[in-house]
Scaffold this active site. Structure first.
Site, PDB file in Angstrom:
ATOM      1  N   ALA A  11     -72.946   1.344  31.355  1.00 54.27           N
ATOM      2  CA  ALA A  11     -72.392   0.203  30.630  1.00 54.27           C
ATOM      3  C   ALA A  11     -71.131  -0.348  31.278  1.00 54.27           C
ATOM      4  O   ALA A  11     -70.798  -1.520  31.083  1.00 54.27           O
ATOM      5  CB  ALA A  11     -72.104   0.611  29.193  1.00 54.27           C
ATOM      6  N   GLY A  14     -72.028   0.776  37.841  1.00 49.31           N
ATOM      7  CA  GLY A  14     -73.282   1.219  38.434  1.00 49.31           C
ATOM      8  C   GLY A  14     -72.975   1.979  39.696  1.00 49.31           C
ATOM      9  O   GLY A  14     -71.894   1.850  40.278  1.00 49.31           O
ATOM     10  N   ARG A  15     -73.924   2.808  40.113  1.00 42.62           N
ATOM     11  CA  ARG A  15     -73.730   3.522  41.368  1.00 42.62           C
ATOM     12  C   ARG A  15     -75.082   3.824  41.986  1.00 42.62           C
ATOM     13  O   ARG A  15     -76.106   3.868  41.295  1.00 42.62           O
ATOM     14  CB  ARG A  15     -72.929   4.807  41.172  1.00 42.62           C
ATOM     15  CG  ARG A  15     -73.616   5.878  40.350  1.00 42.62           C
ATOM     16  CD  ARG A  15     -73.116   5.951  38.950  1.00 42.62           C
ATOM     17  NE  ARG A  15     -73.761   7.015  38.201  1.00 42.62           N
ATOM     18  CZ  ARG A  15     -73.328   8.268  38.150  1.00 42.62           C
ATOM     19  NH1 ARG A  15     -72.254   8.614  38.818  1.00 42.62           N
ATOM     20  NH2 ARG A  15     -73.959   9.154  37.420  1.00 42.62           N
ATOM     21  N   HIS A 232     -84.898   5.114  31.156  1.00 36.19           N
ATOM     22  CA  HIS A 232     -83.791   5.137  30.199  1.00 36.19           C
ATOM     23  C   HIS A 232     -82.860   6.246  30.655  1.00 36.19           C
ATOM     24  O   HIS A 232     -83.287   7.390  30.819  1.00 36.19           O
ATOM     25  CB  HIS A 232     -84.309   5.401  28.789  1.00 36.19           C
ATOM     26  CG  HIS A 232     -83.234   5.378  27.754  1.00 36.19           C
ATOM     27  ND1 HIS A 232     -83.392   5.931  26.506  1.00 36.19           N
ATOM     28  CD2 HIS A 232     -81.972   4.895  27.786  1.00 36.19           C
ATOM     29  CE1 HIS A 232     -82.292   5.771  25.804  1.00 36.19           C
ATOM     30  NE2 HIS A 232     -81.413   5.151  26.570  1.00 36.19           N
ATOM     31  N   ASP A 233     -81.580   5.935  30.845  1.00 36.15           N
ATOM     32  CA  ASP A 233     -80.677   6.917  31.440  1.00 36.15           C
ATOM     33  C   ASP A 233     -80.615   8.211  30.630  1.00 36.15           C
ATOM     34  O   ASP A 233     -80.448   9.298  31.193  1.00 36.15           O
ATOM     35  CB  ASP A 233     -79.283   6.335  31.675  1.00 36.15           C
ATOM     36  CG  ASP A 233     -78.670   5.669  30.466  1.00 36.15           C
ATOM     37  OD1 ASP A 233     -79.206   5.790  29.340  1.00 36.15           O
ATOM     38  OD2 ASP A 233     -77.628   4.995  30.628  1.00 36.15           O
ATOM     39  N   THR A 234     -80.769   8.119  29.294  1.00 30.80           N
ATOM     40  CA  THR A 234     -80.778   9.343  28.502  1.00 30.80           C
ATOM     41  C   THR A 234     -82.012  10.180  28.800  1.00 30.80           C
ATOM     42  O   THR A 234     -81.944  11.410  28.846  1.00 30.80           O
ATOM     43  CB  THR A 234     -80.705   9.030  27.004  1.00 30.80           C
ATOM     44  OG1 THR A 234     -79.574   8.196  26.754  1.00 30.80           O
ATOM     45  CG2 THR A 234     -80.566  10.293  26.181  1.00 30.80           C
ATOM     46  N   THR A 256     -70.417   7.067  27.108  1.00 29.94           N
ATOM     47  CA  THR A 256     -70.038   6.018  26.162  1.00 29.94           C
ATOM     48  C   THR A 256     -70.637   6.314  24.792  1.00 29.94           C
ATOM     49  O   THR A 256     -70.004   6.100  23.764  1.00 29.94           O
ATOM     50  CB  THR A 256     -70.518   4.646  26.673  1.00 29.94           C
ATOM     51  OG1 THR A 256     -69.905   4.394  27.942  1.00 29.94           O
ATOM     52  CG2 THR A 256     -70.146   3.551  25.703  1.00 29.94           C
ATOM     53  N   ASN A 293     -77.993   8.736  17.682  1.00 29.28           N
ATOM     54  CA  ASN A 293     -76.937   8.062  18.442  1.00 29.28           C
ATOM     55  C   ASN A 293     -75.614   8.170  17.702  1.00 29.28           C
ATOM     56  O   ASN A 293     -75.533   7.831  16.520  1.00 29.28           O
ATOM     57  CB  ASN A 293     -77.261   6.570  18.605  1.00 29.28           C
ATOM     58  CG  ASN A 293     -78.170   6.300  19.781  1.00 29.28           C
ATOM     59  OD1 ASN A 293     -78.744   7.207  20.361  1.00 29.28           O
ATOM     60  ND2 ASN A 293     -78.302   5.042  20.137  1.00 29.28           N
TER      61      ASN A 293
END
Length: 480
Positions: A11, A14-15, A232-234, A256, A293
């Site tokens: 959020a 980025g990398r 999805h990053d999670t 976050t 969440n």
């Protein structure tokens, strides 16, 4: 040994990470990091996806030759493409106010309990479903011929091939939780054109190869495949939970947001689960990410941004503050928007009749105690609702570096906490690519490699559980 590039979009930044994976090797390094700065135009908050794409290209150039590329990002947000495949404006940010009140309109068409019974997705005001309803009647949606979630959009620009990866698709609240196909029932009842999304694809499938123009921009030699990871990053972070095979564990993916839950074989679609606001998101190999969440370190990040202070010194000072003096509901949607976070936390304490934290260390301790309480409640609720007891809590993601939060979580839960790896999302991305390339085997083997190669820290619960019980009761009384 294989070398892959993991594009991990968060959020705030980025990398592009470069991973090297072999039978007894799992190494990762950062090749390039770039800002992710939302832009407000005409009262609407947007993502600057063109800048993100340029950051990816720059990162692939810095990564040098790789055997595969994979992209993961946050969930729910999407870009709209016209008939020529051109982007119809920068995607709207999930924190934009356009979805306020939309859920209530949707529930008149399909009651919340019926919607949950099909999709298993918790209520959050910015789910893709509510965003699409909010956009109804707009010029962009009217002209759209395709909708692509953020990692799928990046994959499309890299390869020219469109698709929708299933772990991210599950967050849209448009996917059937049992069949893992688009729900025609939900789409028809709420009036959303689910056909805008291209066909579903699974983690580990090959999207396509980098386009010639991309190869020229990056200096890479083709062909270079782009692999669908758990986008999805999670979902990627949960792949990288270093759990022992057959172990009974809960996980907390911290950053976050705090995503707190269990890895299950089937969704929990009960009314009790819906009322507890748990979500059933798709994981790798048919697993279910059953989680809640919680606002997460966003609360602290916003305060640190306002104070412009050193985080390490702040945490050291917070550790000296009294335990559980003031606590807030870390899941309160009132903390969702940016700005004036410390004042909002103080006001929440004042309204609840608790001591009002004044100094930055006092506010910080309030945040961390409250997050630990929220972690405790989510883990207790998940075990009860899924009938799935646990004996260990795995903390992965950026919060691994916050030793105070890890210890407080162990104390609050009364369970040992295993912290690490910090780069869980990127490592999960790397490992799914490595598995697609035949370097590692099934999920158990993936996690065994993590245990053997990654630094992990164990926190044993300490202190008086009664203090946490009392604080939880106090918070429940003020929230009722």
């Amino acid at each position: 040994m294989k070398t892959v590039a993991a594009v991990d979009l968060g959020a705030s930044s980025g990398r592009v990470m470069v991973g090297r994976v072999g039978r007894d090797t799992l190494q990762i390094r950062e090749a390039h990091r770039f800002e992710n700065r939302p832009v407000r135009i005409g009262g609407t908050l947007h993502w600057d996806v063109l800048a993100l794409y340029q950051g990816i290209v720059d990162g692939l150039r810095a990564a040098r030759q790789v055997d595969s590329v994979g992209v993961d990002s946050w969930a729910v947000d999407y870009g709209l493409l016209d008939a020529d495949g051109a982007l119809l404006g920068n995607p709207v940010h999930y924190r934009d106010a356009r979805t306020e009140g939309v859920a209530e309109r949707v529930w008149k068409l399909m009651p919340a309990e019926a919607l949950y019974g099909v999709t298993g997705i918790q209520y959050v005001p910015f789910n893709t479903l509510y965003q699409l309803v909010a956009a109804r009647g707009s010029e962009a949606l009217g002209a759209a011929r395709q909708a692509l979630l953020i990692p799928d959009l990046m994959g499309y620009w890299l390869t020219g091939v469109a698709g929708t990866e299933v772990t991210n698709a599950s967050t849209t609240q448009l996917l059937d939780a049992v069949s893992r196909t688009w729900s025609a029932e939900v789409a028809e009842r709420v009036g959303v054109a689910v056909g805008l999304f291209p066909p579903l694809r699974q983690p580990g499938s090959r999207i396509g190869d980098l386009l010639p123009a991309v190869l020229e921009q990056t200096g890479l030699r083709g062909p270079v495949p782009v692999t669908a990871v758990a986008s999805h990053d999670t979902a990627s972070a949960v792949v990288a939970v270093p759990a022992v095979a057959g172990g009974r564990f809960a996980y907390i993916s911290t950053g976050t947001w705090s995503l707190v839950g269990l890895e299950l074989e089937r969704p929990v679609l009960t009314e009790a689960s819906r009322l507890a606001n748990f979500t059933n998101e798709a994981g790798i190999d048919g697993t279910v990410r059953y989680l809640r969440n919680i606002m997460g370190l966003w609360l602290l990040q916003e305060c640190v941004r306002e104070w412009n202070t050193d985080l390490l010194a702040l945490l050291a000072a917070a550790a000296e503050q009294p335990l559980l003096r003031s606590v807030i509901d870390a899941a309160d949607p009132g903390f969702l928007a940016p700005g004036h976070m410390a004042d909002r936390i103080r006001e929440a304490c004042r309204t609840a009749g608790q001591p009002v934290p004044g100094t930055p260390p006092e506010v910080t301790r309030c945040i961390l105690d409250s997050l630990a309480l929220a972690h405790r409640r989510a883990i207790q609720d998940a075990q009860r609702l899924a009938d799935h007891p646990v004996d260990t809590v795995h903390v992965v993601g950026g919060g691994v570096r916050n030793a105070l939060l890890c210890q407080l979580t162990a104390d609050a839960c009364g369970l040992p906490v295993v912290a690490g790896p910090a780069e869980a999302a990127a490592l999960g991305n790397v490992l799914v690519q490595a598995r697609a390339l035949g370097v590692v085997g099934e999920l158990g083997a993936v996690r065994d490699l993590l245990i053997r190669t990654q630094p992990l820290t164990r926190y044993e619960p300490t202190g008086d559980r009664a203090a946490w019980d009392a604080a939880a009761a106090r918070l429940a009384a003020t929230s009722s």
